[in-house]
Design an enzyme around this catalytic site. Structure first.
Site, short mmCIF file in Angstrom:
data_model
loop_
_atom_site.label_atom_id
_atom_site.label_comp_id
_atom_site.label_asym_id
_atom_site.label_seq_id
_atom_site.Cartn_x
_atom_site.Cartn_y
_atom_site.Cartn_z
N SER A 8 47.33 45.93 46.62
CA SER A 8 47.74 44.53 46.67
C SER A 8 49.13 44.40 46.08
CB SER A 8 46.76 43.68 45.85
OG SER A 8 47.36 42.42 45.59
N HIS A 33 47.47 45.36 51.19
CA HIS A 33 46.64 44.17 51.01
C HIS A 33 47.53 42.99 50.63
CE1 HIS A 33 42.79 42.19 50.04
NE2 HIS A 33 43.42 41.64 49.03
N ASP A 35 47.75 39.06 49.64
CA ASP A 35 46.95 37.95 49.12
C ASP A 35 47.65 36.61 49.36
OD1 ASP A 35 44.64 39.24 47.86
OD2 ASP A 35 46.14 40.19 46.56
N MET A 37 47.56 32.67 49.04
CA MET A 37 46.88 31.64 48.24
C MET A 37 47.56 30.29 48.44
SD MET A 37 46.57 33.72 44.70
CE MET A 37 45.90 35.37 44.64
N HIS A 66 44.43 38.88 53.22
CA HIS A 66 43.31 38.21 52.54
C HIS A 66 43.66 36.75 52.34
CE1 HIS A 66 40.88 38.02 48.47
NE2 HIS A 66 40.40 37.19 49.39
N MET A 68 43.18 33.28 51.05
CA MET A 68 42.46 32.46 50.05
C MET A 68 42.97 31.04 50.23
SD MET A 68 42.60 35.14 46.90
CE MET A 68 43.85 36.14 47.68
N MET A 136 34.42 40.27 46.62
CA MET A 136 35.32 40.03 45.48
C MET A 136 34.62 40.46 44.20
SD MET A 136 38.12 38.90 46.66
CE MET A 136 38.91 38.63 45.08
N GLY A 141 42.21 34.53 42.95
CA GLY A 141 43.31 33.70 42.46
C GLY A 141 44.37 34.45 41.67
N PHE A 142 43.96 35.49 40.97
CA PHE A 142 44.92 36.19 40.11
C PHE A 142 44.66 37.69 40.11
CE2 PHE A 142 44.36 31.91 38.62
CZ PHE A 142 45.67 31.47 38.47
N ASP A 174 37.53 44.10 46.00
CA ASP A 174 38.84 43.62 45.56
C ASP A 174 38.76 42.98 44.17
OD1 ASP A 174 41.35 42.45 45.34
OD2 ASP A 174 41.08 41.05 47.01
N GLY A 175 39.51 43.55 43.23
CA GLY A 175 39.64 42.96 41.91
C GLY A 175 39.19 43.88 40.79
#
Ligand code: DX5
Ligand code: ZN
Length: 215
Positions: A8, A33, A35, A37, A66, A68, A136, A141-142, A174-175
């Site tokens: 990411s 990846h 992200d 948002m 991804h 969001m 997830m 978000g972060f 992810d995460g």
């Protein structure tokens, strides 16, 4: 099949992103990846289509987008032009089956994503429409959050169902992926690992990627 890694770029320095992408390519990563948002579905804002378009010009790595964002069906056409894998959240307020079908019709691989609060059984009916499922392991978000171990059970449940129904679906997590959590996720059935901070803070990116791919 060895585990795939999808770094990411959320925590990268965007002014030197081109160099970072070259480093990632050199390190043998499988995808990138991205992200997206919107500040509504998640309490953070990142980037959108124009940034991804620029990234696409400088890499041949498949782009794993991804989303969001709230009611993602409104933006599928735009993102499908730049994505290879296009994923959205089950919880984001779009018709799940229709959105998955639209993604495939537009020539992308369709990915359905679940937040930590969603049970994997809730998405069983949509599996035949998915090319990838993303679990997830942090609240979206972060970057830089701690891996939630509950994700492991969800990965196992999904892996079992995918195998039972002989579906051709990649299982992504992810995460909070790092040296400690990556093997746990792989043992639970993940075949694509997203990693942000772990890859970008590695002293030796290539060795880090190689170590994960051997899992
Ligand atoms: C969180 C994002 C993740 C995140 C991963 O909302 O979806 O992709 O950037 O970052 P790390 O690996 O640092 O947890
Ligand atoms: Zn992500």
């Amino acid at each position: 099949m060895s585990v795939k890694i999808s770094p990411s770029v959320l925590t990268a320095d965007f002014l030197t992103l081109k160099d970072d992408i070259k480093r990632l390519e050199g390190a043998g990563t499988d995808m990138l990846h991205l992200d997206v948002m919107d500040g509504i579905f998640v309490p953070n804002i990142s980037f959108g289509v124009p940034v991804i378009k620029s990234i696409k010009k400088h890499t041949s790595l498949p782009l794993d987008v991804h989303l969001m964002i709230d009611r993602p069906h409104r933006y599928i056409k735009q993102f499908a032009e730049v994505a290879d894998y296009l994923g959205f959240h089950y919880e984001a307020g779009s018709d799940v089956a229709e959105t998955l079908k639209e993604i495939r019709n537009l020539g992308c691989k369709a990915c359905l994503t679940i937040k930590p609060c969603t049970a994997p059984q809730e998405i069983f009916e949509y599996l035949p429409l998915c090319d990838m499922v993303l679990v997830m392991s942090v609240e979206p978000g972060f970057g830089g959050q701690k891996f939630m171990p509950q994700a492991l059970e969800k990965l196992s449940v999904l892996r079992k169902e995918i195998t039972k129904r002989r579906l051709d679906i990649l299982l992504e997590v992810d995460g909070g992926i790092n040296a400690e959590t990556a093997p746990l996720a792989v043992n639970a059935g993940a075949d694509v690992l997203v990693a942000g901070n772990y890859i970008f803070s590695a002293e030796n990116m290539k060795a880090t990627v190689e170590a994960i791919k051997k899992l």
